[in-house]
Design an enzyme around this catalytic site. Structure first.
Site, PDB file in Angstrom:
ATOM      1  N   ASP A   1      -3.642  -7.414   3.829  1.00 30.94           N
ATOM      2  CA  ASP A   1      -2.777  -8.596   3.693  1.00 30.94           C
ATOM      3  C   ASP A   1      -2.650  -9.341   5.017  1.00 30.94           C
ATOM      4  O   ASP A   1      -2.560 -10.568   5.051  1.00 30.94           O
ATOM      5  CB  ASP A   1      -1.386  -8.173   3.212  1.00 30.94           C
ATOM      6  CG  ASP A   1      -1.483  -7.433   1.902  1.00 30.94           C
ATOM      7  OD1 ASP A   1      -2.094  -7.967   0.978  1.00 30.94           O
ATOM      8  OD2 ASP A   1      -0.980  -6.301   1.839  1.00 30.94           O
TER       9      ASP A   1
ATOM     10  N   GLY B   1     -12.515  -1.946   6.107  1.00 37.16           N
ATOM     11  CA  GLY B   1     -11.678  -1.079   6.945  1.00 37.16           C
ATOM     12  C   GLY B   1     -12.115  -1.100   8.396  1.00 37.16           C
ATOM     13  O   GLY B   1     -12.271  -2.170   8.996  1.00 37.16           O
ATOM     14  N   GLU B   2     -12.368   0.082   8.950  1.00 43.03           N
ATOM     15  CA  GLU B   2     -12.707   0.160  10.375  1.00 43.03           C
ATOM     16  C   GLU B   2     -14.045  -0.504  10.716  1.00 43.03           C
ATOM     17  O   GLU B   2     -14.357  -0.680  11.889  1.00 43.03           O
ATOM     18  CB  GLU B   2     -12.716   1.622  10.817  1.00 43.03           C
ATOM     19  CG  GLU B   2     -13.820   2.420  10.172  1.00 43.03           C
ATOM     20  CD  GLU B   2     -13.672   3.924  10.410  1.00 43.03           C
ATOM     21  OE1 GLU B   2     -13.355   4.642   9.454  1.00 43.03           O
ATOM     22  OE2 GLU B   2     -13.894   4.355  11.543  1.00 43.03           O
TER      23      GLU B   2
ATOM     24  N   GLY C   1     -14.911  -3.596   9.713  1.00 46.27           N
ATOM     25  CA  GLY C   1     -14.816  -5.054   9.755  1.00 46.27           C
ATOM     26  C   GLY C   1     -14.910  -5.699   8.389  1.00 46.27           C
ATOM     27  O   GLY C   1     -14.440  -5.140   7.397  1.00 46.27           O
TER      28      GLY C   1
HETATM   29  P1  AMP Z   1      -2.672  -3.406   1.687  1.00 49.07           P
HETATM   30  O1  AMP Z   1      -2.550  -2.168   2.517  1.00 49.07           O
HETATM   31  O2  AMP Z   1      -2.988  -4.633   2.477  1.00 49.07           O
HETATM   32  O3  AMP Z   1      -3.581  -3.229   0.507  1.00 49.07           O
HETATM   33  O4  AMP Z   1      -1.225  -3.713   1.044  1.00 49.07           O
HETATM   34  C1  AMP Z   1      -0.203  -2.772   1.009  1.00 49.07           C
HETATM   35  C2  AMP Z   1       1.068  -3.403   0.468  1.00 49.07           C
HETATM   36  O5  AMP Z   1       0.915  -3.702  -0.922  1.00 49.07           O
HETATM   37  C3  AMP Z   1       2.231  -2.468   0.596  1.00 49.07           C
HETATM   38  O6  AMP Z   1       3.132  -2.939   1.585  1.00 49.07           O
HETATM   39  C4  AMP Z   1       2.869  -2.419  -0.798  1.00 49.07           C
HETATM   40  O7  AMP Z   1       4.254  -2.701  -0.772  1.00 49.07           O
HETATM   41  C5  AMP Z   1       2.131  -3.470  -1.596  1.00 49.07           C
HETATM   42  N1  AMP Z   1       1.815  -3.021  -2.951  1.00 49.07           N
HETATM   43  C6  AMP Z   1       1.399  -1.794  -3.356  1.00 49.07           C
HETATM   44  N2  AMP Z   1       1.221  -1.750  -4.691  1.00 49.07           N
HETATM   45  C7  AMP Z   1       1.532  -2.983  -5.171  1.00 49.07           C
HETATM   46  C8  AMP Z   1       1.575  -3.581  -6.483  1.00 49.07           C
HETATM   47  N3  AMP Z   1       1.270  -2.888  -7.601  1.00 49.07           N
HETATM   48  N4  AMP Z   1       1.947  -4.872  -6.571  1.00 49.07           N
HETATM   49  C9  AMP Z   1       2.257  -5.570  -5.467  1.00 49.07           C
HETATM   50  N5  AMP Z   1       2.266  -5.073  -4.228  1.00 49.07           N
HETATM   51  C10 AMP Z   1       1.914  -3.797  -4.056  1.00 49.07           C
END
Ligand code: AMP
Length: 299
Positions: free
Chosen positions: A234, A203-204, A206
Protein backbone atom coordinates in the site's frame (compact mmCIF):
# COMPACT_ATOMS: atom_id res chain seq x y z
CA UNK A 1 -4.63 16.86 -9.89
CA UNK A 2 -6.31 15.01 -7.05
CA UNK A 3 -6.12 11.50 -5.65
CA UNK A 4 -8.91 9.63 -3.85
CA UNK A 5 -8.03 6.46 -1.96
CA UNK A 6 -10.79 4.02 -1.05
CA UNK A 7 -9.54 1.47 1.44
CA UNK A 8 -9.44 0.05 4.92
CA UNK A 9 -8.47 2.07 7.96
CA UNK A 10 -7.82 -0.55 10.55
CA UNK A 11 -6.31 -2.07 13.62
CA UNK A 12 -3.68 -4.71 12.90
CA UNK A 13 -2.17 -7.30 15.17
CA UNK A 14 1.11 -8.43 13.67
CA UNK A 15 3.76 -10.92 14.55
CA UNK A 16 7.11 -10.92 12.78
CA UNK A 17 10.52 -12.27 13.73
CA UNK A 18 11.08 -8.88 15.43
CA UNK A 19 8.16 -9.27 17.82
CA UNK A 20 4.42 -8.95 18.22
CA UNK A 21 2.24 -5.83 18.34
CA UNK A 22 -1.44 -5.90 19.31
CA UNK A 23 -4.02 -3.62 17.72
CA UNK A 24 -1.71 -1.06 16.20
CA UNK A 25 -3.02 1.25 13.51
CA UNK A 26 -2.91 -0.13 9.98
CA UNK A 27 -5.15 -0.55 6.97
CA UNK A 28 -4.51 -0.20 3.27
CA UNK A 29 -6.06 3.28 3.14
CA UNK A 30 -3.90 4.44 6.04
CA UNK A 31 -0.59 3.24 4.59
CA UNK A 32 -1.44 4.45 1.12
CA UNK A 33 -2.56 7.91 2.19
CA UNK A 34 0.42 8.47 4.47
CA UNK A 35 2.80 7.50 1.66
CA UNK A 36 0.97 9.67 -0.88
CA UNK A 37 0.90 12.62 1.52
CA UNK A 38 4.57 13.35 0.80
CA UNK A 39 3.59 14.36 -2.74
CA UNK A 40 -0.03 15.45 -2.74
CA UNK A 41 -3.13 15.95 -0.55
CA UNK A 42 -4.82 12.55 -0.74
CA UNK A 43 -8.50 12.14 0.09
CA UNK A 44 -9.47 9.02 1.98
CA UNK A 45 -12.75 7.15 1.80
CA UNK A 46 -13.23 4.52 4.47
CA UNK A 47 -15.00 3.65 7.69
CA UNK A 48 -13.83 3.39 11.29
CA UNK A 49 -15.49 2.68 14.62
CA UNK A 50 -15.62 5.01 17.58
CA UNK A 51 -12.69 3.12 19.09
CA UNK A 52 -10.22 4.44 16.49
CA UNK A 53 -7.57 6.69 18.08
CA UNK A 54 -8.13 10.44 17.70
CA UNK A 55 -4.36 10.79 17.75
CA UNK A 56 -4.06 8.98 14.41
CA UNK A 57 -6.76 11.13 12.86
CA UNK A 58 -4.85 14.18 14.04
CA UNK A 59 -1.66 12.76 12.51
CA UNK A 60 -3.38 12.20 9.16
CA UNK A 61 -4.80 15.73 9.23
CA UNK A 62 -1.39 17.17 10.09
CA UNK A 63 -0.08 15.41 6.95
CA UNK A 64 -2.80 17.17 4.94
CA UNK A 65 -4.77 14.00 4.32
CA UNK A 66 -8.39 14.95 3.62
CA UNK A 67 -10.67 12.92 5.90
CA UNK A 68 -14.05 14.16 4.71
CA UNK A 69 -14.75 10.71 3.22
CA UNK A 70 -13.79 8.80 6.36
CA UNK A 71 -17.00 7.82 8.17
CA UNK A 72 -17.12 7.15 11.88
CA UNK A 73 -19.77 4.54 12.73
CA UNK A 74 -20.94 3.13 16.06
CA UNK A 75 -19.11 -0.15 16.58
CA UNK A 76 -15.59 -1.47 16.33
CA UNK A 77 -12.95 -0.69 13.73
CA UNK A 78 -11.89 -3.42 11.27
CA UNK A 79 -9.23 -5.65 12.86
CA UNK A 80 -6.82 -7.83 10.92
CA UNK A 81 -4.21 -10.17 12.34
CA UNK A 82 -1.28 -11.50 10.37
CA UNK A 83 1.82 -13.51 11.08
CA UNK A 84 5.08 -13.70 9.15
CA UNK A 85 7.53 -16.56 9.35
CA UNK A 86 11.27 -16.29 9.06
CA UNK A 87 10.70 -15.36 5.43
CA UNK A 88 9.01 -11.92 5.53
CA UNK A 89 7.55 -12.59 2.08
CA UNK A 90 5.30 -15.30 3.46
CA UNK A 91 2.31 -14.09 5.46
CA UNK A 92 -0.54 -15.94 7.09
CA UNK A 93 -3.78 -14.19 7.92
CA UNK A 94 -4.73 -15.35 11.40
CA UNK A 95 -8.02 -13.47 11.67
CA UNK A 96 -10.10 -10.84 9.97
CA UNK A 97 -12.81 -9.12 12.03
CA UNK A 98 -14.65 -6.92 9.58
CA UNK A 99 -16.76 -5.09 12.20
CA UNK A 100 -17.90 -1.70 10.78
CA UNK A 101 -16.17 -2.59 7.48
CA UNK A 102 -18.62 -5.48 6.88
CA UNK A 103 -21.32 -3.48 5.12
CA UNK A 104 -19.00 -0.81 3.79
CA UNK A 105 -20.72 0.76 0.77
CA UNK A 106 -18.41 3.72 0.22
CA UNK A 107 -20.25 6.97 -0.26
CA UNK A 108 -18.09 9.43 -2.12
CA UNK A 109 -18.43 13.04 -0.95
CA UNK A 110 -19.57 15.33 -3.77
CA UNK A 111 -16.33 17.29 -3.34
CA UNK A 112 -14.37 14.16 -4.38
CA UNK A 113 -16.35 13.38 -7.53
CA UNK A 114 -13.96 15.17 -9.85
CA UNK A 115 -10.90 13.19 -8.72
CA UNK A 116 -8.23 12.63 -11.35
CA UNK A 117 -6.94 9.38 -9.85
CA UNK A 118 -9.11 6.91 -7.94
CA UNK A 119 -7.41 4.09 -6.09
CA UNK A 120 -9.44 1.08 -4.96
CA UNK A 121 -7.35 -0.70 -2.34
CA UNK A 122 -8.39 -4.27 -1.54
CA UNK A 123 -12.04 -3.57 -2.21
CA UNK A 124 -14.62 -6.26 -3.03
CA UNK A 125 -14.71 -6.24 -6.86
CA UNK A 126 -18.50 -6.34 -6.76
CA UNK A 127 -18.49 -2.95 -5.03
CA UNK A 128 -16.23 -1.25 -7.61
CA UNK A 129 -19.12 -0.35 -9.89
CA UNK A 130 -21.02 1.28 -7.04
CA UNK A 131 -17.95 3.36 -6.17
CA UNK A 132 -16.92 4.32 -9.69
CA UNK A 133 -20.45 5.44 -10.61
CA UNK A 134 -20.07 8.21 -8.04
CA UNK A 135 -17.08 9.71 -9.83
CA UNK A 136 -17.01 11.78 -13.00
CA UNK A 137 -14.37 10.62 -15.44
CA UNK A 138 -11.10 10.10 -13.60
CA UNK A 139 -7.94 10.18 -15.70
CA UNK A 140 -6.89 6.92 -14.07
CA UNK A 141 -8.54 4.24 -11.98
CA UNK A 142 -6.08 2.11 -10.06
CA UNK A 143 -6.70 -1.00 -8.02
CA UNK A 144 -5.00 -3.55 -5.85
CA UNK A 145 -6.36 -6.86 -4.74
CA UNK A 146 -5.74 -9.68 -2.29
CA UNK A 147 -5.61 -13.43 -2.59
CA UNK A 148 -9.05 -13.69 -0.99
CA UNK A 149 -10.81 -11.94 -3.90
CA UNK A 150 -8.84 -13.92 -6.49
CA UNK A 151 -9.96 -17.14 -4.84
CA UNK A 152 -13.57 -16.19 -4.17
CA UNK A 153 -14.49 -13.70 -6.93
CA UNK A 154 -12.12 -14.30 -9.83
CA UNK A 155 -14.67 -13.57 -12.56
CA UNK A 156 -15.72 -10.27 -10.98
CA UNK A 157 -12.09 -9.30 -10.57
CA UNK A 158 -11.23 -10.02 -14.21
CA UNK A 159 -14.34 -8.07 -15.27
CA UNK A 160 -13.20 -5.09 -13.17
CA UNK A 161 -9.72 -5.22 -14.69
CA UNK A 162 -11.43 -4.27 -17.93
CA UNK A 163 -12.16 -0.81 -16.57
CA UNK A 164 -9.01 -0.24 -14.60
CA UNK A 165 -5.99 1.70 -15.89
CA UNK A 166 -3.37 0.72 -13.30
CA UNK A 167 -3.33 -2.67 -11.57
CA UNK A 168 -1.06 -3.47 -8.61
CA UNK A 169 -0.41 -7.07 -7.63
CA UNK A 170 2.31 -8.98 -5.89
CA UNK A 171 4.02 -11.92 -7.57
CA UNK A 172 1.86 -14.54 -5.86
CA UNK A 173 -1.38 -12.77 -6.80
CA UNK A 174 -0.20 -12.23 -10.38
CA UNK A 175 0.57 -15.93 -10.83
CA UNK A 176 -2.72 -16.99 -9.27
CA UNK A 177 -4.85 -14.59 -11.30
CA UNK A 178 -3.11 -15.08 -14.64
CA UNK A 179 -2.46 -18.80 -14.37
CA UNK A 180 1.12 -18.17 -15.58
CA UNK A 181 4.00 -19.27 -13.39
CA UNK A 182 6.49 -17.10 -15.33
CA UNK A 183 6.12 -13.53 -14.02
CA UNK A 184 6.78 -11.86 -17.37
CA UNK A 185 4.09 -13.99 -18.96
CA UNK A 186 1.82 -13.20 -16.00
CA UNK A 187 2.34 -9.44 -16.44
CA UNK A 188 1.48 -9.69 -20.11
CA UNK A 189 -1.61 -11.79 -19.45
CA UNK A 190 -2.81 -9.23 -16.89
CA UNK A 191 -2.24 -6.40 -19.39
CA UNK A 192 -4.44 -8.38 -21.76
CA UNK A 193 -7.30 -8.14 -19.21
CA UNK A 194 -7.41 -4.37 -19.79
CA UNK A 195 -5.14 -2.16 -17.67
CA UNK A 196 -2.67 0.16 -19.43
CA UNK A 197 -0.16 -0.43 -16.62
CA UNK A 198 0.45 -3.49 -14.49
CA UNK A 199 2.71 -3.08 -11.47
CA UNK A 200 4.03 -6.40 -10.18
CA UNK A 201 5.59 -6.16 -6.75
CA UNK A 202 8.15 -8.75 -5.80
CA UNK A 203 8.84 -7.98 -2.14
CA UNK A 204 12.56 -7.75 -1.46
CA UNK A 205 13.27 -8.03 -5.21
CA UNK A 206 11.52 -4.82 -6.19
CA UNK A 207 8.88 -4.41 -8.87
CA UNK A 208 8.31 -4.71 -12.60
CA UNK A 209 6.08 -2.25 -14.39
CA UNK A 210 4.43 -3.47 -17.59
CA UNK A 211 3.09 -0.97 -20.11
CA UNK A 212 1.70 -1.71 -23.56
CA UNK A 213 5.07 -0.86 -25.13
CA UNK A 214 7.58 -1.05 -22.35
CA UNK A 215 8.78 -2.92 -19.31
CA UNK A 216 10.53 -1.14 -16.46
CA UNK A 217 12.18 -2.70 -13.47
CA UNK A 218 12.93 -1.15 -10.10
CA UNK A 219 14.86 -2.71 -7.27
CA UNK A 220 13.82 -2.74 -3.65
CA UNK A 221 16.09 -0.96 -1.20
CA UNK A 222 18.66 -3.58 -0.12
CA UNK A 223 17.45 -4.02 3.45
CA UNK A 224 18.87 -6.69 5.71
CA UNK A 225 16.31 -5.85 8.43
CA UNK A 226 12.63 -6.12 7.60
CA UNK A 227 10.85 -5.32 10.86
CA UNK A 228 7.24 -5.50 9.63
CA UNK A 229 6.37 -5.95 5.95
CA UNK A 230 2.70 -5.03 6.51
CA UNK A 231 1.60 -2.15 4.34
CA UNK A 232 4.60 -2.26 2.00
CA UNK A 233 2.32 -2.83 -0.98
CA UNK A 234 0.00 0.00 0.00
CA UNK A 235 2.90 2.34 0.68
CA UNK A 236 4.25 1.47 -2.78
CA UNK A 237 0.90 2.36 -4.34
CA UNK A 238 0.73 5.57 -2.28
CA UNK A 239 4.19 6.71 -3.34
CA UNK A 240 3.53 5.74 -6.95
CA UNK A 241 0.10 7.37 -7.28
CA UNK A 242 0.97 10.33 -5.06
CA UNK A 243 3.92 11.14 -7.28
CA UNK A 244 1.88 10.78 -10.49
CA UNK A 245 -0.82 13.00 -9.03
CA UNK A 246 1.75 15.67 -8.29
CA UNK A 247 3.46 15.24 -11.68
CA UNK A 248 0.09 15.66 -13.39
CA UNK A 249 1.17 13.32 -16.16
CA UNK A 250 1.26 9.62 -16.98
CA UNK A 251 4.15 10.00 -19.42
CA UNK A 252 6.58 7.10 -19.41
CA UNK A 253 9.31 9.11 -17.69
CA UNK A 254 6.95 10.00 -14.85
CA UNK A 255 5.76 6.41 -14.54
CA UNK A 256 9.38 5.29 -14.10
CA UNK A 257 10.05 7.92 -11.45
CA UNK A 258 6.76 7.04 -9.75
CA UNK A 259 7.91 3.41 -9.55
CA UNK A 260 11.12 4.45 -7.82
CA UNK A 261 9.19 6.62 -5.35
CA UNK A 262 6.83 3.69 -4.75
CA UNK A 263 9.78 1.50 -3.94
CA UNK A 264 11.28 4.17 -1.68
CA UNK A 265 8.07 4.56 0.35
CA UNK A 266 7.66 0.78 0.64
CA UNK A 267 11.25 0.49 1.83
CA UNK A 268 10.58 2.94 4.65
CA UNK A 269 7.24 1.37 5.65
CA UNK A 270 8.93 -1.93 6.56
CA UNK A 271 11.53 -0.39 8.87
CA UNK A 272 9.19 -0.29 11.85
CA UNK A 273 5.95 -1.88 13.05
CA UNK A 274 2.75 -0.47 11.64
CA UNK A 275 2.89 3.15 10.56
CA UNK A 276 5.69 3.84 13.05
CA UNK A 277 8.28 4.88 10.50
CA UNK A 278 5.95 7.48 8.99
CA UNK A 279 5.89 9.40 12.26
CA UNK A 280 9.41 10.67 11.67
CA UNK A 281 9.94 10.19 7.94
CA UNK A 282 10.43 13.45 6.08
CA UNK A 283 10.69 14.48 2.46
CA UNK A 284 14.48 14.91 2.66
CA UNK A 285 14.93 11.23 3.61
CA UNK A 286 12.73 10.23 0.68
CA UNK A 287 14.84 12.24 -1.76
CA UNK A 288 18.00 10.82 -0.24
CA UNK A 289 16.87 7.25 -0.80
CA UNK A 290 15.62 8.16 -4.29
CA UNK A 291 19.20 9.17 -5.12
CA UNK A 292 20.53 5.94 -3.61
CA UNK A 293 18.23 3.99 -5.93
CA UNK A 294 19.76 5.79 -8.88
CA UNK A 295 23.27 4.88 -7.72
CA UNK A 296 22.22 1.29 -7.23
CA UNK A 297 21.48 0.79 -10.90
CA UNK A 298 23.73 3.21 -12.77
CA UNK A 299 26.75 1.70 -14.47
P1 AMP B 1 -0.31 -4.96 2.50
O1 AMP B 1 0.69 -5.49 3.48
O2 AMP B 1 0.16 -3.76 1.75
O3 AMP B 1 -0.85 -6.03 1.59
O4 AMP B 1 -1.58 -4.44 3.33
C1 AMP B 1 -1.81 -4.78 4.65
C2 AMP B 1 -3.01 -4.02 5.19
O5 AMP B 1 -4.21 -4.50 4.57
C3 AMP B 1 -3.16 -4.22 6.67
O6 AMP B 1 -2.86 -3.02 7.36
C4 AMP B 1 -4.62 -4.65 6.87
O7 AMP B 1 -5.29 -3.85 7.82
C5 AMP B 1 -5.26 -4.51 5.51
N1 AMP B 1 -6.15 -5.62 5.19
C6 AMP B 1 -5.96 -6.94 5.44
N2 AMP B 1 -7.01 -7.68 5.01
C7 AMP B 1 -7.90 -6.81 4.46
C8 AMP B 1 -9.20 -6.94 3.85
N3 AMP B 1 -9.82 -8.14 3.73
N4 AMP B 1 -9.80 -5.82 3.41
C9 AMP B 1 -9.19 -4.63 3.53
N5 AMP B 1 -8.01 -4.43 4.11
C10 AMP B 1 -7.35 -5.49 4.57
Amino acid sequence: MSLVIVGSVAFDTVETSFGRREKIVGGSGTYCSLAASYFTRPKVVGVIGRDFPKKTLALLRSRRVDLLGLRIRPGKTFHWEGRYGEDPNVRTTVRTELNVFRDFRPEIPAAYAKADIVYLANIDPDVHGFILRQFGTPKAVAMDTIRYWIETKRDALVRELGRVDIFFANDEEARLLSGDSNLIAAGKTLLGFGPALVVLKKGEHGAIIFGREFIFGVLAHPHARVVDPTGAGDAFAGGFLGYLDKAGSFARREVRRAAVYGSVLASYAIEDFGIGRFLTLDRAAIECRFREFRKLVSF
